[in-house]
Design a protein around this motif. Sequence first.
Motif, short mmCIF file in Angstrom:
data_model
loop_
_atom_site.label_atom_id
_atom_site.label_comp_id
_atom_site.label_asym_id
_atom_site.label_seq_id
_atom_site.Cartn_x
_atom_site.Cartn_y
_atom_site.Cartn_z
N ASN A 198 0.82 -1.21 0.00
CA ASN A 198 0.00 0.00 0.00
C ASN A 198 0.85 1.26 0.00
O ASN A 198 0.51 2.26 -0.66
N LEU A 199 1.95 1.25 0.75
CA LEU A 199 2.84 2.41 0.74
C LEU A 199 3.45 2.62 -0.64
O LEU A 199 3.54 3.75 -1.12
N ASN B 127 2.66 5.97 -3.09
CA ASN B 127 3.70 6.83 -3.66
C ASN B 127 3.65 6.84 -5.19
O ASN B 127 3.84 7.89 -5.82
N ASN B 128 3.39 5.70 -5.79
CA ASN B 128 3.29 5.64 -7.25
C ASN B 128 2.07 6.40 -7.76
O ASN B 128 2.11 7.04 -8.81
N GLU B 129 0.96 6.34 -7.01
CA GLU B 129 -0.24 7.06 -7.43
C GLU B 129 -0.05 8.57 -7.35
O GLU B 129 -0.61 9.31 -8.15
N ASN C 89 0.28 13.50 -10.64
CA ASN C 89 0.97 14.67 -11.19
C ASN C 89 1.05 14.60 -12.71
O ASN C 89 0.86 15.62 -13.40
N ASP C 90 1.33 13.40 -13.24
CA ASP C 90 1.40 13.24 -14.69
C ASP C 90 0.05 13.47 -15.35
O ASP C 90 -0.05 14.09 -16.41
#
Length: 418
Positions: A361-362, A366-368, A373-374
């Motif tokens: 989940n962490l 972070n990836n989300e 932003n993209d």
Amino acid sequence: VNGEASKEEKISEEWWKIFNDPILVSLIDRGIKSNFDLEQAELRIKQARASVTIARADFFPMISGSGSYRRNKSARNTSFNSIDTDSDGIVDEVPNGIITDLYQTGLDASWEIDIFGGNRRNTEASLADLRAVIEEHKNVLITLQGDIATRYFTLRGLQTRLKVAKKNLEIQTQNRDITEKRYKTGFASRLDYTNAEAEVATTSATIPTLEALVEKEIYAISLLLGASHNSLLSKLQSEGILPNNLPEIPVELPSEILRNRPDVKVAEANAESATARVGVAIADMFPKFSLSGFIGVQGRHFDALGNWRNNLWNVGSSIAAPIFQGGRLLANVDVQKMLMEQSVLEYKKVVLSSLSEVEGNLLSYNNERKRWNDLARAVEMNTESLELSKKMYTEGISEFINVLNSERSLFKSEDALV
């Protein structure tokens, strides 16, 4: 300190307040008060506390009051007379073959001495069961808070997607009208007009689906709150705003995060309970020592019960040792040991799966944030691209297909961003 959570702990426990959404706060407060699963968990805590009281009661003597009345008839051929002391202390002969009354009242006491620790281990098991249901209650509470927030933001997301779809439908309708006028005046082809009309119909078709999903989310939130659907319509049908300031999650070791997870604590308490019950089963194989006693009064007349000179008492002790049980006691020890080993394995499984879940989940969070932003950048560029393509098309230096592609890209990126 002094049994109270610190300010930082309170902020951490009420994480939903960082979004500054009063409706979300009111929904979670309402859910805590009226959720059916949470109420059941609270009842299980009361039940477990009563079980602890029952287990602890075995440490104390059992005292009970008793009273009896008997009417006897002696045989006529008896070769002796019975005697009795009445309420006046006078000894009367009772002739053979007559009917006599006997009244008795008093207090019985018994106490089993816990020499081999069976009661202690049973109490330990009950206390562990209590800790488990308390952690289960926390688990239900945390899950409820998370489910309400997730459902609420899903609802707000669907409403925002619906707003995006309607906004794009409006833009596409305007472009369709422009293309229709250009087609009628000979400046655009029939193909451009049909493509624009198809784009409008495609976007329009997404709106009923989103509206239905909005209703379903309101129903889901109503169930979590134990409330009727109609009572939440006025509060939730109006569009809300999704948060755009997602909080930073503190960097902690996953092993530290596991210390606060109720599911891990439940598995740990269950293992402790199962271990203690092995001790209970072993104690059943040893002798049980008990003390007992009785004190009371007895007489032929009811009035004799009020005269202490008619008292009687007895004290004694007993021992009961299992000699032959057909292997039941040994088998019970084996059963409890197998249950203990299963609970220990379950504890290990919960720890490992929770560790994997926390790390996953962490990583996903972070990836989300990066993906978010993209997508925000993509929306910005697609908005500019649509304006340029529309301008170039109306000036006759670009084809309508570029406008359609820009519209589709903008709608897709905006929907993905929500």
